[in-house]
Write a protein that holds these residues in place. Structure first.
Motif, PDB file in Angstrom:
ATOM      1  N   ARG A  10      11.317 -83.677  12.668  1.00  0.00           N
ATOM      2  CA  ARG A  10      10.971 -83.963  14.046  1.00  0.00           C
ATOM      3  C   ARG A  10      11.083 -85.471  14.331  1.00  0.00           C
ATOM      4  O   ARG A  10      10.891 -86.294  13.439  1.00  0.00           O
ATOM      5  N   MET A  11      11.386 -85.788  15.598  1.00  0.00           N
ATOM      6  CA  MET A  11      11.540 -87.189  15.991  1.00  0.00           C
ATOM      7  C   MET A  11      10.500 -87.538  17.054  1.00  0.00           C
ATOM      8  O   MET A  11      10.204 -86.740  17.939  1.00  0.00           O
ATOM      9  N   ARG A  12       9.956 -88.727  16.930  1.00  0.00           N
ATOM     10  CA  ARG A  12       9.016 -89.209  17.936  1.00  0.00           C
ATOM     11  C   ARG A  12       9.311 -90.674  18.239  1.00  0.00           C
ATOM     12  O   ARG A  12       9.876 -91.393  17.404  1.00  0.00           O
ATOM     13  N   GLU A  13       8.927 -91.098  19.425  1.00  0.00           N
ATOM     14  CA  GLU A  13       9.201 -92.459  19.873  1.00  0.00           C
ATOM     15  C   GLU A  13       7.926 -93.285  19.894  1.00  0.00           C
ATOM     16  O   GLU A  13       6.828 -92.762  20.105  1.00  0.00           O
ATOM     17  N   MET A  14       8.124 -94.590  19.723  1.00  0.00           N
ATOM     18  CA  MET A  14       7.002 -95.533  19.763  1.00  0.00           C
ATOM     19  C   MET A  14       7.559 -96.918  20.036  1.00  0.00           C
ATOM     20  O   MET A  14       8.775 -97.127  20.089  1.00  0.00           O
ATOM     21  N   ASP A  15       6.678 -97.864  20.208  1.00  0.00           N
ATOM     22  CA  ASP A  15       7.115 -99.241  20.394  1.00  0.00           C
ATOM     23  C   ASP A  15       7.716 -99.767  19.097  1.00  0.00           C
ATOM     24  O   ASP A  15       7.206 -99.499  18.004  1.00  0.00           O
ATOM     25  N   PRO A  16       8.820-100.517  19.192  1.00  0.00           N
ATOM     26  CA  PRO A  16       9.442-101.037  17.960  1.00  0.00           C
ATOM     27  C   PRO A  16       8.559-102.089  17.303  1.00  0.00           C
ATOM     28  O   PRO A  16       7.735-102.742  17.962  1.00  0.00           O
ATOM     29  N   PRO A  17       8.708-102.287  15.997  1.00  0.00           N
ATOM     30  CA  PRO A  17       7.919-103.320  15.309  1.00  0.00           C
ATOM     31  C   PRO A  17       8.367-104.707  15.748  1.00  0.00           C
ATOM     32  O   PRO A  17       9.520-104.905  16.147  1.00  0.00           O
ATOM     33  N   PRO A  18       7.479-105.681  15.711  1.00  0.00           N
ATOM     34  CA  PRO A  18       7.873-107.042  16.105  1.00  0.00           C
ATOM     35  C   PRO A  18       8.896-107.657  15.157  1.00  0.00           C
ATOM     36  O   PRO A  18       9.733-108.462  15.577  1.00  0.00           O
ATOM     37  N   VAL A  19       8.846-107.279  13.870  1.00  0.00           N
ATOM     38  CA  VAL A  19       9.747-107.840  12.864  1.00  0.00           C
ATOM     39  C   VAL A  19      10.267-106.689  12.001  1.00  0.00           C
ATOM     40  O   VAL A  19       9.527-105.755  11.679  1.00  0.00           O
ATOM     41  N   ILE A  20      11.528-106.757  11.635  1.00  0.00           N
ATOM     42  CA  ILE A  20      12.102-105.742  10.748  1.00  0.00           C
ATOM     43  C   ILE A  20      11.438-105.859   9.377  1.00  0.00           C
ATOM     44  O   ILE A  20      11.493-106.918   8.732  1.00  0.00           O
ATOM     45  N   PRO A  21      10.795-104.780   8.913  1.00  0.00           N
ATOM     46  CA  PRO A  21      10.141-104.844   7.590  1.00  0.00           C
ATOM     47  C   PRO A  21      11.185-104.786   6.471  1.00  0.00           C
ATOM     48  O   PRO A  21      12.318-104.371   6.683  1.00  0.00           O
ATOM     49  N   PRO A  22      10.825-105.172   5.237  1.00  0.00           N
ATOM     50  CA  PRO A  22      11.779-105.125   4.115  1.00  0.00           C
ATOM     51  C   PRO A  22      11.969-103.693   3.620  1.00  0.00           C
ATOM     52  O   PRO A  22      11.069-102.860   3.694  1.00  0.00           O
ATOM     53  N   SER A  23      13.180-103.434   3.131  1.00  0.00           N
ATOM     54  CA  SER A  23      13.517-102.150   2.490  1.00  0.00           C
ATOM     55  C   SER A  23      13.071-100.961   3.341  1.00  0.00           C
ATOM     56  O   SER A  23      12.357-100.058   2.887  1.00  0.00           O
ATOM     57  N   ASP A  24      13.487-100.975   4.595  1.00  0.00           N
ATOM     58  CA  ASP A  24      13.076 -99.909   5.503  1.00  0.00           C
ATOM     59  C   ASP A  24      14.258 -99.556   6.410  1.00  0.00           C
ATOM     60  O   ASP A  24      15.235-100.301   6.499  1.00  0.00           O
TER      61      ASP A  24
END
Length: 556
Positions: free
Chosen positions: A424-438
């Motif tokens: 399943r897919m859900r939406e949310m606000d994007p993170p302020p910074v791209i996290p590592p290894s994600d």
């Protein structure tokens, strides 16, 4: 475009069409003279425009009850066109009508009716409100009997107010009587003939006052010689074409917008298909050509006249031809009586028309939508009052484009899509910074054209020093074209990710966008990192997500 005269009338409804046409024809005589007065030209040009423009357009419009006449907004554009500077002002007026008609015909053939919906309500509300104010201000000289001086209507209004002692009492009385009769008859069954009755009674009062006062009111015969026949055709003045292009385009735009309102508001005859706005534009264009050919001023779809003929009981477009015949009969038989129409009475009629064009509820509805729309409405209103109307119309179109761009760019937003273990897919606000290894999936919404590129770039998660060995997937499903500014944003974002040992992937569902990307060439994004979507929603995204997870695992 097919013309079928047999469908224009029915024997069963002949009586109703004759009655409705007679009502419109009688009412159009003083209204046409007033339109010419409002435009600052020979009042007979307004009368001829009502007659020939309406009949000429009726052959081609798709709206059975669209009455094409000289509207207040178009009359004001004519008034600001400075026709007096031409060698032959009357011939320039006829040329302007034909040139406007040619522009409308071309616009109709190009299906311009589809573009009318892009004119913002804020622009049209400011424009129509200012037109109503302009109509009132433009008639103060005839209403008061004082010939004001000034470069524009506001200046002449101020001059009029500073010279109250020089106002003509008899002109004020005649104009006030006309307004009072119109207001008294509005709630009654005689409303459709109220304008005619008001002008006739007020003109009779003006003739009676001439017996007792030293400064009688001005009558139509004092302004122009009223002929006892219909006009002969004239040809346009070629030398004036270049000078008249701007006002002709403005008149065409005003006519197109007003005509679209009539097409959408006035019902078609029973059993007839829905009105075609582009065909109605062609009909208005033909009406302008015919009007200019027979010494009339520019015309357009009239909401008031169209509503009047429907209210009077018209069932087919035959009523429009009957109205034209009644007007022609008045010109041929009663021209001596028409010459005694009092100018303050026509001014009073126009003042009522101008006040009725001002809709406070409409203005308030725009104000409630927000400060941006309110500012656009206010600017359009001010420009329409201060500068010639032909330039105010073009400025309004420009403001409409700016408003559209501003609203479309401000509505763009970027959301993050998370895919859970069960798919399943859900939406949310994007993170302020791209996290590592994600793996981060981003979905932009809105119109991705050049003006929104900076807004999209600001909403993308930042790439920090810790954003290593990650994958960002930007999903462009439903987007068939983006501007070069957005492609530059993708290039810069891919470069920033590459500098942090991360990757940018794109999921594109539209072939046209893929062709655009291939043509431009996104050098910072590998071809293997651009995925072509298909009709199965989410399948390509999940494939890109799985590839991204494997890549992250390999880096770890």
């Amino acid at each position: 475009m097919r013309i079928a005269p047999r469908r224009w009338f029915s024997r069963k409804t002949l009586g109703k069409d004759l009655a409705a046409g007679a009502v419109l024809g009688v009412e159009s005589v003083p209204d046409g003279l007033a339109a010419g007065l409002l435009a600052g030209v020979n009042p007979l040009a307004g009368l001829y425009a009502y007659l020939f423009g309406m009949v000429g357009a009726a052959f081609f419009t798709s709206s059975s009850f669209m009455a094409v006449q000289a509207t207040g907004a178009m009359a004001l554009v004519v008034a600001d066109a400075d026709l007096e500077s031409r060698a032959d002002p009357d011939r320039a007026l006829y040329t302007l009508a034909m040139l406007s008609g040619a522009a409308m015909i071309v616009a109709g053939l190009l299906r311009a009716g589809r573009l009318v919906r892009f004119v913002p309500t804020a622009v049209m509300t400011g424009f129509v409100t200012a037109v109503g104010v302009n109509i009132v201000l433009g008639q103060l000289s005839n209403f008061t009997g004082y010939q004001a001086r000034g470069d524009n209507r506001l200046a002449r209004t101020v001059d009029t107010l500073f010279h109250v002692p020089q106002w003509s009492l008899s002109a004020l009385i005649v104009g006030a009587i006309c307004i009072l009769i119109i207001m008294c008859l509005q709630p009654t069954r005689l409303r459709s003939l109220g304008l005619v009755a008001a002008v006739i009674v007020a003109s009779i009062c003006g003739m009676m006052l001439a017996l007792w006062v030293d400064t009688p009111v001005a009558f139509l015969r004092d302004v122009v010689d009223v002929p006892r026949g219909l006009p002969t055709p004239v040809l346009p003045e070629i030398d004036d074409v270049i000078y008249l292009i701007v006002p002709a385009c403005s008149l065409a735009f005003v006519g197109i917008v007003q005509g679209a309102g009539v097409s959408a508001s006035i019902p078609t005859a029973a059993g007839r298909p829905r009105a075609d706005p582009s065909r109605d534009i062609i009909g208005q264009g033909v009406g302008n050509v015919v009007s200019g050919l027979f010494r009339g001023m520019p015309v357009g779809g009239s909401m008031s006249a169209s509503a009047l003929i429907v209210t009077a009981g018209a069932k087919t477009r035959l009523a429009l031809f009957v109205a034209g015949a009644v007007m022609a009969l008045v010109v041929l038989v009663a021209s001596d009586l028409v010459a005694y129409v009092a100018m303050p009475a026509l001014a009073g009629l126009l003042i009522v028309v101008g006040i009725s064009a001002i809709k406070p509820a409409r203005v308030y509805s725009v104000v409630k939508t927000g400060p941006l729309q309110t500012a656009v409405m206010a600017v359009t209103f001010a420009l329409t009052l201060l500068i010639p109307l032909q330039f105010a119309v073009l400025a309004g179109v420009g403001l409409g484009i700016i408003l559209f761009v501003a609203q479309a760019s401000n509505r763009v937003r970027v959301r993050e899509v998370r895919i859970s273990a069960d798919g399943r897919m859900r939406e949310m606000d994007p993170p302020p910074v791209i996290p590592p290894s994600d793996v981060v999936i981003l979905q932009p919404y809105g119109s991705l054209f050049f003006a929104s590129a900076p807004i999209v770039e600001r909403q993308l998660p930042a790439v920090g020093q810790g954003s290593r060995h990650s994958v960002v997937i930007i999903r462009l499903r439903g987007t068939d074209q983006i501007g070069l500014a957005h492609l530059d944003v993708l290039q810069r974002y891919a470069r920033m990710l590459a500098d942090s040992d991360s990757v940018l992937k794109l999921v594109v569902s539209e072939r046209r966008l893929l062709q655009q990307i291939d043509a431009v060439g996104l050098t910072e994004i590998r071809a293997d990192d651009i995925y072509r979507g298909d009709q199965w929603i989410g399948r390509t995204l999940r494939r890109a997500y799985a590839d991204a997870q494997r890549w992250v695992a390999e880096q770890g």
